[in-house]
Write an enzyme that holds these catalytic residues in place. Sequence first.
Site, short mmCIF file in Angstrom:
data_model
loop_
_atom_site.label_atom_id
_atom_site.label_comp_id
_atom_site.label_asym_id
_atom_site.label_seq_id
_atom_site.Cartn_x
_atom_site.Cartn_y
_atom_site.Cartn_z
N GLY A 163 -5.47 21.45 1.81
CA GLY A 163 -6.33 20.94 0.83
C GLY A 163 -6.03 19.52 0.70
N CYS A 164 -6.91 18.99 0.06
CA CYS A 164 -6.70 17.45 -0.17
C CYS A 164 -5.73 16.72 -0.75
CB CYS A 164 -8.16 16.61 -0.48
SG CYS A 164 -8.90 17.50 -1.93
N HIS A 165 -5.73 17.53 -2.08
CA HIS A 165 -4.55 17.13 -3.08
C HIS A 165 -3.25 17.52 -2.42
CE1 HIS A 165 -7.20 16.30 -6.31
NE2 HIS A 165 -7.95 17.36 -6.02
N PHE A 199 -5.63 8.07 0.97
CA PHE A 199 -6.00 8.69 2.08
C PHE A 199 -7.62 9.00 1.68
CE2 PHE A 199 -3.89 11.95 0.20
CZ PHE A 199 -4.70 13.15 0.27
#
Length: 312
Positions: free
Chosen positions: A114-116, A284
Site C-alpha cells: 500500500g502507498c502509506h 514519493f
Amino acid sequence: MEYRVFIDGSAGTTGLKIYERFQNRPEIRLITLPEARRKDLEARRAAAAEADISFLCLPDEASRELCAALPPGTRVLDTSTAHRTAPGWVYGLPELSEAQRAAVAGAERVAVPGCHATGFVVLAAPLVALGIAGADYPFTAWSVTGYSGGGKKMIAAYEAPDRPAAYASPRQYGLGQTHKHLPEMQQAAGLAAPPVFSPIVADYFSGMVVSVPLHRRLLAKDWGPGEIAAALADYYGGQRFVRVHPWGGAPAGGFLDALRLAGTNRLEVFVCGNDERMVLSARFDNLGKGASGAAVQCMNLMLGLPEETGLE
C-alpha cells in the site's frame, strides 16, 4: 521476447496507470476482455491463466475470489489489500533486502504494498533490522497524500464543481486506528504492535510524504540524526529508486513538499530534527512507487528484466 499481460480491473486508477506505463513497451502484449465479460469470473480466470503475469487491481473480495479460482503456476501481482500479510505471498518491496528482491523475482504470488505502508516500512524496517530501534519501539507515523490515493470515487469528489468547502483544507482520516494498511505496516517492518498512524488527504492530485518521529532516548542504540542517516544510506546503497539524503538538519528552505516526485517511481528519504528528537520522512508518488510503479517494478523482476524497464 513478448510477454502476455492481463490487467484485471484496468478501469480503476491503479489499473489505468499500469496500462499507461505499457504504451511504450512493445514487448508487452496486453490480454483484454470485451466489456460484456469484464466482470465474468470464468473469462477473467481464463485470461489470467493465459498470461505470463496478471495484475489484480480489484476490491479485496474480488481479488480473493479470482485467486481461489486460478490454476497452480499462474503468476499474479495483487495491488489490493487482500494478500499483503497472507501466507504464501511475497511482499513486493524488493528494496528491503537482496533476499526480498530474489523472493519477488521467483514468486508466483506477489502482493504490491500500500502507498502509506511503503513509506512507513522503508523508514521503520531498517531501524528494526539494524537494531537501532527495538521491535517494541512505540512507533507513530503521519502521512500526507494527494486525493488520487482514494481512487476514482475520491478523485471525482475532489474535482466536482460543487464539492464541499472543507475539501480545500487537509483532512485527517483513519481516526479509529483501523486503517487497512496497519497490518502490513506492522508485519513488513517487524514490529511487535502496529504504529499509531494518522493519514491526511489534501487538495492536490498525487504525491505524498510519510513521516516517522523518533525520540533518541527510546532507541535501542544511542544514535543521533547523522548516524541514522548514514545507516539508512548504507542500507539502501545501490538502490535505483531509493535515495537517502545526507544529514543536513532540514531540506533546503525548511519545507518538505509532497509534489516533487509525482509521476516517478522514485522515493527520497530525509532525516531531520536534532540530537534529541528526529523526524524521518519518505517522499514519493502514491500512484508511482506507492502503487502502479511498484507493481511494474515487481513485474520486471518476475520476468527477469532490469527492474527499471519502463520506469525511468
